[in-house]
Structure formats: C-alpha cells, structure tokens
Design a protein around this motif. Sequence first.
Motif, PDB file in Angstrom:
ATOM      1  N   PRO A  12       0.943  -1.186  -0.049  1.00  0.00           N
ATOM      2  CA  PRO A  12       0.001  -0.093   0.079  1.00  0.00           C
ATOM      3  C   PRO A  12       0.681   1.372   0.005  1.00  0.00           C
ATOM      4  N   GLY A  13       0.401   2.172  -0.486  1.00  0.00           N
ATOM      5  CA  GLY A  13       1.264   3.485  -0.939  1.00  0.00           C
ATOM      6  C   GLY A  13       1.994   3.589  -2.174  1.00  0.00           C
ATOM      7  N   THR A  14       2.425   2.305  -2.628  1.00  0.00           N
ATOM      8  CA  THR A  14       3.262   2.257  -3.842  1.00  0.00           C
ATOM      9  C   THR A  14       2.498   1.735  -5.049  1.00  0.00           C
ATOM     10  N   THR A  15       0.947   1.778  -4.801  1.00  0.00           N
ATOM     11  CA  THR A  15       0.166   1.014  -6.048  1.00  0.00           C
ATOM     12  C   THR A  15      -0.661   2.045  -6.475  1.00  0.00           C
ATOM     13  N   ASP A  16      -1.609   2.009  -7.466  1.00  0.00           N
ATOM     14  CA  ASP A  16      -2.434   2.868  -8.202  1.00  0.00           C
ATOM     15  C   ASP A  16      -3.654   3.105  -7.300  1.00  0.00           C
ATOM     16  N   ASN A  17      -3.889   1.914  -6.630  1.00  0.00           N
ATOM     17  CA  ASN A  17      -5.164   2.235  -5.798  1.00  0.00           C
ATOM     18  C   ASN A  17      -5.242   1.181  -4.473  1.00  0.00           C
ATOM     19  N   TYR A  18      -5.679   1.408  -3.395  1.00  0.00           N
ATOM     20  CA  TYR A  18      -5.684   0.698  -2.035  1.00  0.00           C
ATOM     21  C   TYR A  18      -6.787   0.915  -1.360  1.00  0.00           C
ATOM     22  N   VAL A  19      -7.355   0.070  -0.779  1.00  0.00           N
ATOM     23  CA  VAL A  19      -8.557   0.192   0.212  1.00  0.00           C
ATOM     24  C   VAL A  19      -8.248  -0.636   1.270  1.00  0.00           C
ATOM     25  N   SER A  20      -8.904  -0.258   2.401  1.00  0.00           N
ATOM     26  CA  SER A  20      -8.757  -0.972   3.798  1.00  0.00           C
ATOM     27  C   SER A  20     -10.265  -1.114   4.378  1.00  0.00           C
ATOM     28  N   ASN A  21     -10.760  -2.202   4.588  1.00  0.00           N
ATOM     29  CA  ASN A  21     -11.998  -2.268   5.594  1.00  0.00           C
ATOM     30  C   ASN A  21     -11.895  -3.164   6.594  1.00  0.00           C
ATOM     31  N   GLU A  22     -12.367  -2.898   7.714  1.00  0.00           N
ATOM     32  CA  GLU A  22     -11.924  -3.634   9.026  1.00  0.00           C
ATOM     33  C   GLU A  22     -13.156  -3.655   9.718  1.00  0.00           C
ATOM     34  N   ILE A  23     -13.801  -4.687  10.455  1.00  0.00           N
ATOM     35  CA  ILE A  23     -14.665  -4.696  11.623  1.00  0.00           C
ATOM     36  C   ILE A  23     -14.370  -5.522  12.567  1.00  0.00           C
ATOM     37  N   THR A  24     -14.706  -5.306  13.714  1.00  0.00           N
ATOM     38  CA  THR A  24     -14.648  -6.141  14.884  1.00  0.00           C
ATOM     39  C   THR A  24     -16.049  -6.648  15.486  1.00  0.00           C
ATOM     40  N   VAL A  25     -16.288  -7.872  15.527  1.00  0.00           N
ATOM     41  CA  VAL A  25     -17.632  -8.298  15.851  1.00  0.00           C
ATOM     42  C   VAL A  25     -17.437  -9.254  17.125  1.00  0.00           C
ATOM     43  N   ALA A  26     -18.576  -8.932  18.208  1.00  0.00           N
ATOM     44  CA  ALA A  26     -18.840  -9.888  19.195  1.00  0.00           C
ATOM     45  C   ALA A  26     -19.623 -11.315  18.721  1.00  0.00           C
ATOM     46  N   GLY A  27     -19.270 -12.072  19.683  1.00  0.00           N
ATOM     47  CA  GLY A  27     -19.875 -13.315  19.269  1.00  0.00           C
ATOM     48  C   GLY A  27     -19.814 -14.322  18.205  1.00  0.00           C
ATOM     49  N   LEU A  28     -18.603 -13.987  17.377  1.00  0.00           N
ATOM     50  CA  LEU A  28     -18.255 -14.852  16.264  1.00  0.00           C
ATOM     51  C   LEU A  28     -17.013 -15.386  16.654  1.00  0.00           C
ATOM     52  N   SER A  29     -16.375 -16.190  15.865  1.00  0.00           N
ATOM     53  CA  SER A  29     -15.001 -16.994  15.964  1.00  0.00           C
ATOM     54  C   SER A  29     -14.549 -16.667  14.526  1.00  0.00           C
ATOM     55  N   PRO A 122      -9.616 -11.034  22.501  1.00  0.00           N
ATOM     56  CA  PRO A 122     -10.344 -11.344  23.793  1.00  0.00           C
ATOM     57  C   PRO A 122     -11.715 -10.995  23.837  1.00  0.00           C
ATOM     58  N   GLY A 123     -12.661 -11.497  24.615  1.00  0.00           N
ATOM     59  CA  GLY A 123     -13.811 -11.226  25.075  1.00  0.00           C
ATOM     60  C   GLY A 123     -14.968 -12.020  23.856  1.00  0.00           C
ATOM     61  N   GLY A 124     -14.436 -13.035  23.231  1.00  0.00           N
ATOM     62  CA  GLY A 124     -15.324 -13.529  22.285  1.00  0.00           C
ATOM     63  C   GLY A 124     -15.443 -12.651  21.032  1.00  0.00           C
ATOM     64  N   ARG A 125     -14.565 -11.937  20.629  1.00  0.00           N
ATOM     65  CA  ARG A 125     -14.719 -11.172  19.448  1.00  0.00           C
ATOM     66  C   ARG A 125     -13.833 -11.576  18.302  1.00  0.00           C
ATOM     67  N   VAL A 126     -14.310 -11.119  17.159  1.00  0.00           N
ATOM     68  CA  VAL A 126     -13.381 -11.448  15.916  1.00  0.00           C
ATOM     69  C   VAL A 126     -13.066 -10.327  14.990  1.00  0.00           C
ATOM     70  N   ARG A 127     -11.862  -9.986  14.807  1.00  0.00           N
ATOM     71  CA  ARG A 127     -11.690  -8.889  13.806  1.00  0.00           C
ATOM     72  C   ARG A 127     -11.314  -9.576  12.400  1.00  0.00           C
ATOM     73  N   ILE A 128     -11.997  -8.745  11.729  1.00  0.00           N
ATOM     74  CA  ILE A 128     -12.317  -9.022  10.251  1.00  0.00           C
ATOM     75  C   ILE A 128     -11.727  -7.741   9.289  1.00  0.00           C
ATOM     76  N   LEU A 129     -10.493  -8.289   8.598  1.00  0.00           N
ATOM     77  CA  LEU A 129      -9.767  -7.122   7.879  1.00  0.00           C
ATOM     78  C   LEU A 129      -9.765  -7.621   6.400  1.00  0.00           C
ATOM     79  N   THR A 130     -10.011  -6.922   5.482  1.00  0.00           N
ATOM     80  CA  THR A 130      -9.811  -6.950   4.003  1.00  0.00           C
ATOM     81  C   THR A 130      -9.064  -5.924   3.522  1.00  0.00           C
ATOM     82  N   GLN A 131      -8.076  -6.138   2.573  1.00  0.00           N
ATOM     83  CA  GLN A 131      -7.302  -4.761   2.012  1.00  0.00           C
ATOM     84  C   GLN A 131      -7.003  -5.335   0.586  1.00  0.00           C
ATOM     85  N   GLU A 132      -7.074  -4.421  -0.278  1.00  0.00           N
ATOM     86  CA  GLU A 132      -6.773  -4.647  -1.542  1.00  0.00           C
ATOM     87  C   GLU A 132      -5.918  -3.664  -2.215  1.00  0.00           C
ATOM     88  N   THR A 133      -4.775  -3.644  -2.988  1.00  0.00           N
ATOM     89  CA  THR A 133      -3.998  -3.066  -3.832  1.00  0.00           C
ATOM     90  C   THR A 133      -4.186  -3.307  -5.336  1.00  0.00           C
TER      91      THR A 133
END
Length: 170
Positions: A12-29, A122-133
């Motif tokens: 990222p920062g060296t390509t023509d396009n970049y996006v990042s999306n992230e959420i943290t959700v409780a109660g999922l693994s 911790p706390g029964g949460r999951v981080r979901i991250l997607t990024q694309e260049t």
Amino acid sequence: MSDIHWPQGYLPGTTDNYVSNEITVAGLSTAEVWAQLNNTAAWPGYYSNASDIRFHDGTGPELRQGARFRFTTFGFLVEGEVTEHVPPTAGQAARVAWHGWVEGDAATRLDVHHAWLFEDLPGGRVRILTQETQNGQPARDLAKTKPNPMLNAHQEWIDGLAAAAQQARV
C-alpha cells in the motif's frame, strides 16, 4: 495485531489504488467467519458484487493454496490464484489472499492483491480485515472516483460476511 503480508509490487502507498476495510464483531469466531469466505459458493448470497465464480480445474467451491478461479466483480471478469491460505488455528490469525488480474492492453490491464485476515480477540470477538491493492489504468480510474466504489463494495462484502457467519449459527 496481525497485518497483511504484501508481495513485492503491491505494498500500500506504492500502487495505483488501495482500500482497507475492517470490523470487529462480538459473538463470532475466526472459524465461523472463515467458513463463509473460504466457500466461494456462499459469496453471492452475502455480497452482490461477486458472481459467476468458477474454478479452472473443476474443483471448488472451497479456496485452497494455489487454486485458480475466476469471478465477475465491478464489471470485470477477474482471473485469480490463491497465494496465501492459512486456515484458523488457536493463537494464529487466519489468512486468505489471491492475486487477481484482468487481461488487457496498457489501458485495460488490471492486477490486484486482495487479502483477508481473521483474528480472534479477547472477549469472544473476531477482527475481520480485508485490504486490496491494485495496479493499472482501471485502478487509477477507480482511485479517483468519489465515493470510492471499491471501498464501499468491500464494506458491503465484510459486513455481509459477518452477517452470514452470524446467520449460520442459528
């Protein structure tokens, strides 16, 4: 927190396009989210921008290291190859990434690296991250478009992925 592993030419920062999306959700693994993304047959059910998914060797719909597939997204027929496939294990982030491309000349060729990371928190949460260049003229065009269609579509994908994982629990 874990982060994406970037191949040369896609930092990222060296390509023509970049996006990042992230959420943290409780109660999922991580395992529950993984099951929804790894099964490409599920994608159109929770993400309206993915269709016509086919695997070159007739396998699928599960992703695996080295799998070659294609799908339609953003109006492009994208060829893809899974370059990273790390299923969930205790204490380790799960990872999926693919190199995607759209054949064409200098004005229409597109190359992308799309990566996903799922991490139990911790706390029964999951981080979901997607990024694309992305590299190529279509990527430069997308980067200038406001609102950014890739950012918005990937938010739909990540939100739909979480919702599908929650729905699968019931």
